[in-house]
Design a protein around this motif. Sequence first.
Motif, PDB file in Angstrom:
ATOM      1  N   GLY A   1       6.978   2.010 -12.192  1.00 24.20           N
ATOM      2  CA  GLY A   1       7.996   1.104 -12.730  1.00 24.20           C
ATOM      3  C   GLY A   1       7.701  -0.324 -12.327  1.00 24.20           C
ATOM      4  N   LYS A   2       8.760  -1.141 -12.238  1.00 21.83           N
ATOM      5  CA  LYS A   2       8.553  -2.538 -11.860  1.00 21.83           C
ATOM      6  C   LYS A   2       7.990  -2.574 -10.440  1.00 21.83           C
ATOM      7  N   PRO A   3       6.776  -3.139 -10.254  1.00 26.45           N
ATOM      8  CA  PRO A   3       6.110  -2.977  -8.958  1.00 26.45           C
ATOM      9  C   PRO A   3       6.661  -3.867  -7.849  1.00 26.45           C
ATOM     10  N   VAL A   4       6.708  -3.305  -6.657  1.00 29.62           N
ATOM     11  CA  VAL A   4       7.068  -4.044  -5.446  1.00 29.62           C
ATOM     12  C   VAL A   4       5.988  -3.721  -4.416  1.00 29.62           C
ATOM     13  N   VAL A   5       5.539  -4.742  -3.679  1.00 29.29           N
ATOM     14  CA  VAL A   5       4.475  -4.499  -2.698  1.00 29.29           C
ATOM     15  C   VAL A   5       5.011  -4.695  -1.280  1.00 29.29           C
ATOM     16  N   PHE A   6       4.897  -3.652  -0.473  1.00 24.50           N
ATOM     17  CA  PHE A   6       5.242  -3.738   0.951  1.00 24.50           C
ATOM     18  C   PHE A   6       4.005  -4.149   1.747  1.00 24.50           C
ATOM     19  N   THR A   7       4.186  -4.947   2.789  1.00 26.84           N
ATOM     20  CA  THR A   7       3.113  -5.156   3.767  1.00 26.84           C
ATOM     21  C   THR A   7       3.363  -4.199   4.934  1.00 26.84           C
ATOM     22  N   ILE A   8       2.296  -3.723   5.496  1.00 25.50           N
ATOM     23  CA  ILE A   8       2.390  -2.760   6.609  1.00 25.50           C
ATOM     24  C   ILE A   8       1.650  -3.310   7.816  1.00 25.50           C
ATOM     25  N   LYS A   9       2.324  -3.373   8.939  1.00 22.73           N
ATOM     26  CA  LYS A   9       1.677  -3.860  10.172  1.00 22.73           C
ATOM     27  C   LYS A   9       0.792  -2.747  10.718  1.00 22.73           C
ATOM     28  N   ALA A  10      -0.399  -2.629  10.110  1.00 25.17           N
ATOM     29  CA  ALA A  10      -1.251  -1.471  10.396  1.00 25.17           C
ATOM     30  C   ALA A  10      -1.820  -1.528  11.819  1.00 25.17           C
ATOM     31  N   ALA A  11      -2.269  -2.710  12.250  1.00 26.22           N
ATOM     32  CA  ALA A  11      -2.867  -2.800  13.588  1.00 26.22           C
ATOM     33  C   ALA A  11      -1.822  -2.437  14.642  1.00 26.22           C
ATOM     34  N   LYS A  12      -0.598  -2.897  14.444  1.00 23.42           N
ATOM     35  CA  LYS A  12       0.498  -2.584  15.399  1.00 23.42           C
ATOM     36  C   LYS A  12       0.750  -1.086  15.429  1.00 23.42           C
ATOM     37  N   MET A  13       0.781  -0.469  14.251  1.00 24.07           N
ATOM     38  CA  MET A  13       0.997   0.990  14.185  1.00 24.07           C
ATOM     39  C   MET A  13      -0.115   1.717  14.920  1.00 24.07           C
ATOM     40  N   HIS A  14      -1.330   1.244  14.693  1.00 22.34           N
ATOM     41  CA  HIS A  14      -2.507   1.863  15.310  1.00 22.34           C
ATOM     42  C   HIS A  14      -2.405   1.761  16.830  1.00 22.34           C
ATOM     43  N   GLN A  15      -1.985   0.577  17.311  1.00 22.85           N
ATOM     44  CA  GLN A  15      -1.827   0.398  18.762  1.00 22.85           C
ATOM     45  C   GLN A  15      -0.790   1.355  19.328  1.00 22.85           C
ATOM     46  N   SER A  16       0.185   1.720  18.514  1.00 22.32           N
ATOM     47  CA  SER A  16       1.223   2.643  18.998  1.00 22.32           C
ATOM     48  C   SER A  16       0.823   4.101  18.836  1.00 22.32           C
ATOM     49  N   GLY A  17      -0.406   4.347  18.395  1.00 21.02           N
ATOM     50  CA  GLY A  17      -0.897   5.722  18.384  1.00 21.02           C
ATOM     51  C   GLY A  17      -0.954   6.406  17.024  1.00 21.02           C
ATOM     52  N   HIS A  18      -0.572   5.719  15.953  1.00 22.17           N
ATOM     53  CA  HIS A  18      -0.685   6.335  14.616  1.00 22.17           C
ATOM     54  C   HIS A  18      -2.153   6.378  14.205  1.00 22.17           C
ATOM     55  N   LEU A  19      -2.575   7.509  13.643  1.00 26.19           N
ATOM     56  CA  LEU A  19      -3.967   7.658  13.226  1.00 26.19           C
ATOM     57  C   LEU A  19      -4.136   7.213  11.777  1.00 26.19           C
ATOM     58  N   PHE A  20      -5.153   6.407  11.537  1.00 28.79           N
ATOM     59  CA  PHE A  20      -5.493   5.943  10.189  1.00 28.79           C
ATOM     60  C   PHE A  20      -6.847   6.506   9.782  1.00 28.79           C
ATOM     61  N   TYR A  21      -6.953   6.841   8.496  1.00 29.93           N
ATOM     62  CA  TYR A  21      -8.217   7.316   7.928  1.00 29.93           C
ATOM     63  C   TYR A  21      -8.503   6.463   6.705  1.00 29.93           C
ATOM     64  N   CYS A  22      -9.798   6.350   6.381  1.00 28.08           N
ATOM     65  CA  CYS A  22     -10.159   5.599   5.172  1.00 28.08           C
ATOM     66  C   CYS A  22     -10.999   6.515   4.293  1.00 28.08           C
ATOM     67  N   SER A  23     -10.538   6.757   3.071  1.00 29.21           N
ATOM     68  CA  SER A  23     -11.268   7.672   2.179  1.00 29.21           C
ATOM     69  C   SER A  23     -12.537   6.998   1.669  1.00 29.21           C
ATOM     70  N   ASP A  24     -13.417   7.767   1.074  1.00 28.37           N
ATOM     71  CA  ASP A  24     -14.698   7.223   0.600  1.00 28.37           C
ATOM     72  C   ASP A  24     -14.511   6.132  -0.441  1.00 28.37           C
ATOM     73  N   ASN A  25     -13.339   6.075  -1.062  1.00 23.90           N
ATOM     74  CA  ASN A  25     -13.120   5.020  -2.053  1.00 23.90           C
ATOM     75  C   ASN A  25     -12.184   3.926  -1.543  1.00 23.90           C
ATOM     76  N   GLY A  26     -12.068   3.805  -0.210  1.00 24.24           N
ATOM     77  CA  GLY A  26     -11.389   2.640   0.349  1.00 24.24           C
ATOM     78  C   GLY A  26      -9.879   2.701   0.355  1.00 24.24           C
TER      79      GLY A  26
END
Length: 182
Positions: free
Chosen positions: A142-167
Amino acid sequence: MTQNSQLIKISKFLSYHLRHNPGEIGLELEPGGWIAVEALLAAAQAHQFPLTRSQLNLVVETSNKQRFSFDSTGTRIRANQGHSIPIDLQLEPRCPPDILYHGTGHQAVESILAQGLQKRARHHVHLSPDIDTAREVGMRHGKPVVFTIKAAKMHQSGHLFYCSDNGVWLVDEVPPEYLGLG
Ligand code: HQG
């Protein structure tokens, strides 16, 4: 049918069977989500979807989101992300950039601000590395809305991030405190 619409049709066929329902054409994915190319072509043929190796190569090369990859030997293929069946993509946790983005439809904003981002039918919440990609993902809802995510902060708090082969960046959830709008 134009070549382009034929490639889209093949891409949809592959997305459905490699991400959601391989069993419908008698396939079982190997660990990592892989399937032998020969088995895939034979199964497609047997289910009234004749497909050649060169068409498959073209779809893998030209898919605008690089949805599929061959393995290093070129004998197996998989979807890079987006599965709903239990597949372990065998990705290593990675250190994300400071900020990532998530595009969605405006009708979801209130609920996301209250509950955070949840993975719903997928294995992960999908995050984009740039705003334009996020906006495109959001337009599907629908009508798009973009959230920003404080990824580095989340990572510092222990959340695991993965990056797929297509980014595409993948994470289990994004709690509301890491979300921003605009
Ligand atoms: C929303 C495409 C309300 C979330 C793209 C999204 C992507 C919530 C929807 C990939 C919510 C799930 C994935 C909450 C999440 N309240 N709504 N608490 N938490 N949502 O399609 O990220 O074309 O499963 O915002 O490029 O849109 O398939 O995920 O709108 O990478 O290759 O729930 O799919 O790639 O929708 O898209 P989806 P997505 P492909």
